[in-house]
Design an enzyme around this catalytic site. Structure first.
Site, mmCIF file in Angstrom:
data_model
loop_
_atom_site.group_PDB
_atom_site.id
_atom_site.type_symbol
_atom_site.label_atom_id
_atom_site.label_comp_id
_atom_site.label_asym_id
_atom_site.label_seq_id
_atom_site.Cartn_x
_atom_site.Cartn_y
_atom_site.Cartn_z
ATOM 1 N N GLU A 1 6.016 -2.276 6.083
ATOM 2 C CA GLU A 1 7.310 -2.456 6.750
ATOM 3 C C GLU A 1 7.142 -2.654 8.249
ATOM 4 O O GLU A 1 7.856 -3.456 8.869
ATOM 5 C CB GLU A 1 8.203 -1.246 6.446
ATOM 6 C CG GLU A 1 8.640 -1.202 4.988
ATOM 7 C CD GLU A 1 9.052 0.177 4.515
ATOM 8 O OE1 GLU A 1 9.586 0.281 3.383
ATOM 9 O OE2 GLU A 1 8.835 1.163 5.245
ATOM 10 N N ASP B 1 10.918 9.097 1.359
ATOM 11 C CA ASP B 1 12.250 9.642 1.622
ATOM 12 C C ASP B 1 12.155 11.084 2.117
ATOM 13 O O ASP B 1 12.851 11.485 3.065
ATOM 14 C CB ASP B 1 13.106 9.585 0.354
ATOM 15 C CG ASP B 1 13.181 8.184 -0.237
ATOM 16 O OD1 ASP B 1 13.293 7.233 0.538
ATOM 17 O OD2 ASP B 1 13.128 8.053 -1.476
#
Length: 339
Positions: A194, A268
């Site tokens: 990312e 997460d």
């Protein structure tokens, strides 16, 4: 001397008085129309650490998105309000999944409902998996709305787009993250892939990771943590904190021990822990990252031990069943299968 019942009643009256006073102050600060509203404990007695609005995915089975983030933040003392960007039966790594996807209009309806009741005062916004451009654009509107109420809002963004060279969101989301989301984020927590998508550079070394952080600082966020970089078989975390615009950032790395197993929801959980600990150590991102990594590693190690123990129990049970079956066969003049 007061009886136990009288003491409890007296304590209860004092508590109600405190709640009324605090709630009255909150209402007076936010709206004249809510004078008849019932007291809301999360606002009348706010968390000492903060109130988090968490917009992420949700699965019925398994721990990803909000199911990975909400409980750890609550354990760290935060008051967390989750909005589920999707609600699936299970995570998408399974052969099939069923469920619903929240669209941008539906997200705004929830925000509008909170606002109508003066419930939009948050100290933190946390976002994770988002599956469409329209939803992400609405999240940007949410950021503006929350900052109009609390200009000091901290926006922690996990730009969930893909991993290990593969996108698992529509390609057009990359440019929205790069051009619109990164500039308004307070902390960014991409993985290696990312970070490459957001900066346009290939990360093949620790130096590349540090350079990527500097590029992201220039675009907006003062805190950047690349949560996992795989270099020559070693797993690294690269953190960077630019305390003042134009200054060189304070950078650090953490070598993360590899655990020989596959887990979902770790990203997460990691972002939630970074939010939680960085708010407690505002000027020491390295300390916050160490605590986040340690917490995650202990949890994963315990899960692995639990899994290994269950396998051992299962094997013991199978051995016992085999032994009993062999005794049954011998008793009935059959040759046991294990012989």
């Amino acid at each position: 001397m007061l009886s136990t019942q009288q003491s409890l009643l007296s304590s209860s009256s004092r508590l109600r008085l405190i709640i009324f006073r605090e709630n009255h102050v909150f209402r007076a600060r936010n709206s004249s129309k809510s004078a008849m509203a019932p007291p809301i404990l999360s606002l009348a007695l706010p968390s000492e650490t903060g109130r988090v609005l968490s917009i992420q995915s949700h699965t019925v089975q398994g721990y990803v998105g909000n199911k990975s983030a909400v409980f750890p933040l609550q354990l760290l003392g935060y008051d967390v309000d989750p909005i589920n960007s999707v609600q699936f039966s299970n995570h998408t790594g399974y052969p099939t999944f069923k469920g619903q996807v929240l669209n941008g209009q539906q997200l705004w309806e929830l925000i509008d409902g909170l606002g109508a009741n003066n419930l939009l005062y948050y100290t933190h916004l946390l976002t994770g998996y988002i599956g469409s451009v329209s939803f992400l654009n609405t999240v940007l509107e949410v950021v503006d709305k929350l900052r109009s109420i609390n200009p000091k809002l901290t926006y922690v963004c996990d730009p969930v787009m893909g991993d290990e060279g593969k996108l698992y969101v529509p390609p057009e989301l990359v440019s929205v993250y790069r051009e619109k989301v990164v500039p308004v984020a307070s902390m960014l927590t991409p993985n290696q892939f990312e970070a490459e998508q957001l900066t346009g550079i290939r990360i093949a070394s620790e130096t590349d990771g540090r350079d990527a952080c500097k590029i992201l600082h220039a675009a907006g966020p003062p805190k950047v943590v690349i949560t996992s970089i795989n270099i020559n078989g070693n797993l690294l975390l690269i953190g960077s904190h630019q305390k003042e615009k134009g200054q060189s950032p304070e950078q650090f790395k953490i070598v993360i021990p590899k655990i020989p197993s596959y887990f979902t929801g770790t990203g997460d959980l990691m972002t939630a822990l970074l939010l939680g600990w960085s708010n407690k150590y505002t000027d020491s991102l390295d300390t916050a990252a160490e605590l986040a990594v340690s917490s995650l590693q202990v949890l994963l190690f315990l899960k692995l031990l639990e899994y290994s123990a269950s396998i051992n129990v299962a094997m013991t049970c199978l051995t016992s069943i085999q032994y009993l079956w062999d005794l049954y066969l011998l008793d009935h003049n059959y040759l046991p299968l294990s012989l």
